[in-house]
Design a protein around this motif. Structure first.
Motif, mmCIF file in Angstrom:
data_model
loop_
_atom_site.group_PDB
_atom_site.id
_atom_site.type_symbol
_atom_site.label_atom_id
_atom_site.label_comp_id
_atom_site.label_asym_id
_atom_site.label_seq_id
_atom_site.Cartn_x
_atom_site.Cartn_y
_atom_site.Cartn_z
ATOM 1 N N ALA A 142 -23.949 -6.476 0.425
ATOM 2 C CA ALA A 142 -24.167 -7.199 1.684
ATOM 3 C C ALA A 142 -25.356 -6.629 2.443
ATOM 4 O O ALA A 142 -26.177 -7.379 2.986
ATOM 5 N N GLY A 143 -25.476 -5.318 2.473
ATOM 6 C CA GLY A 143 -26.608 -4.684 3.153
ATOM 7 C C GLY A 143 -27.933 -5.017 2.495
ATOM 8 O O GLY A 143 -28.933 -5.295 3.169
ATOM 9 N N ALA A 144 -27.952 -5.005 1.167
ATOM 10 C CA ALA A 144 -29.182 -5.322 0.437
ATOM 11 C C ALA A 144 -29.593 -6.775 0.668
ATOM 12 O O ALA A 144 -30.782 -7.071 0.831
ATOM 13 N N CYS A 171 -17.078 -0.152 -0.834
ATOM 14 C CA CYS A 171 -18.407 0.431 -0.634
ATOM 15 C C CYS A 171 -19.467 -0.332 -1.424
ATOM 16 O O CYS A 171 -20.566 -0.595 -0.914
ATOM 17 N N GLU A 207 -20.180 -3.556 0.340
ATOM 18 C CA GLU A 207 -20.995 -3.309 1.527
ATOM 19 C C GLU A 207 -22.449 -3.059 1.145
ATOM 20 O O GLU A 207 -23.364 -3.488 1.853
ATOM 21 N N ASP A 208 -22.673 -2.371 0.016
ATOM 22 C CA ASP A 208 -24.036 -2.142 -0.466
ATOM 23 C C ASP A 208 -24.724 -3.465 -0.792
ATOM 24 O O ASP A 208 -25.893 -3.669 -0.466
ATOM 25 N N ALA A 259 -28.898 -8.567 3.338
ATOM 26 C CA ALA A 259 -29.365 -8.651 4.723
ATOM 27 C C ALA A 259 -30.782 -8.107 4.873
ATOM 28 O O ALA A 259 -31.548 -8.574 5.718
ATOM 29 N N GLU A 260 -31.132 -7.124 4.050
ATOM 30 C CA GLU A 260 -32.460 -6.514 4.116
ATOM 31 C C GLU A 260 -33.484 -7.234 3.238
ATOM 32 O O GLU A 260 -34.630 -6.807 3.152
#
Length: 111
Positions: A81-83, A75, A78-79, A85-86
């Motif tokens: 990677a998401g940050a 998790c 994933e956080d 990407a954003e």
């Protein structure tokens, strides 16, 4: 000519902590006597059974705890990677990386 000894870090075969190997003689397998003793006890417990000597046997509670810690690492990754990407800022990424590292360290110390 002086002799130089190479020092390599190796993981303890019981707990995974790093142990320094001075390069002289047979490499150490365990970081301390208690790890050596626990490994001996496990080998003796499985001797004569169908369980491999190098098997790691966990209780259901230990396995569930390990699974939970691995899930926390996933998790946290994933956080991050998401940050990324954003387009998150450096401060946010640093905080997320710190959380990922803390989760990984917690998962690594399972023995």
């Amino acid at each position: 000519m002086g002799s130089s000894t190479r020092v390599r870090a190796r993981p303890c075969q019981w707990c995974g902590r790093e142990i320094a190997d001075a390069g002289l003689g047979r490499p150490r397998r365990y970081c301390r006597q208690s790890c050596r003793q626990r490994a001996y006890e496990q080998r003796a417990a499985v001797k004569g059974s169908s369980v491999p000597e190098d098997a790691v046997v966990l209780t259901a509670e230990e396995a569930a705890g390990l699974s939970d810690r691995i899930y926390q690492v996933r998790c946290a990754a994933e956080d991050v990677a998401g940050a990324v990407a954003e387009g998150a800022g450096a401060a946010e990424l640093r905080q997320l990386c710190d959380e990922l590292l803390a989760a990984a360290k917690a998962a690594d110390g399972w023995r």
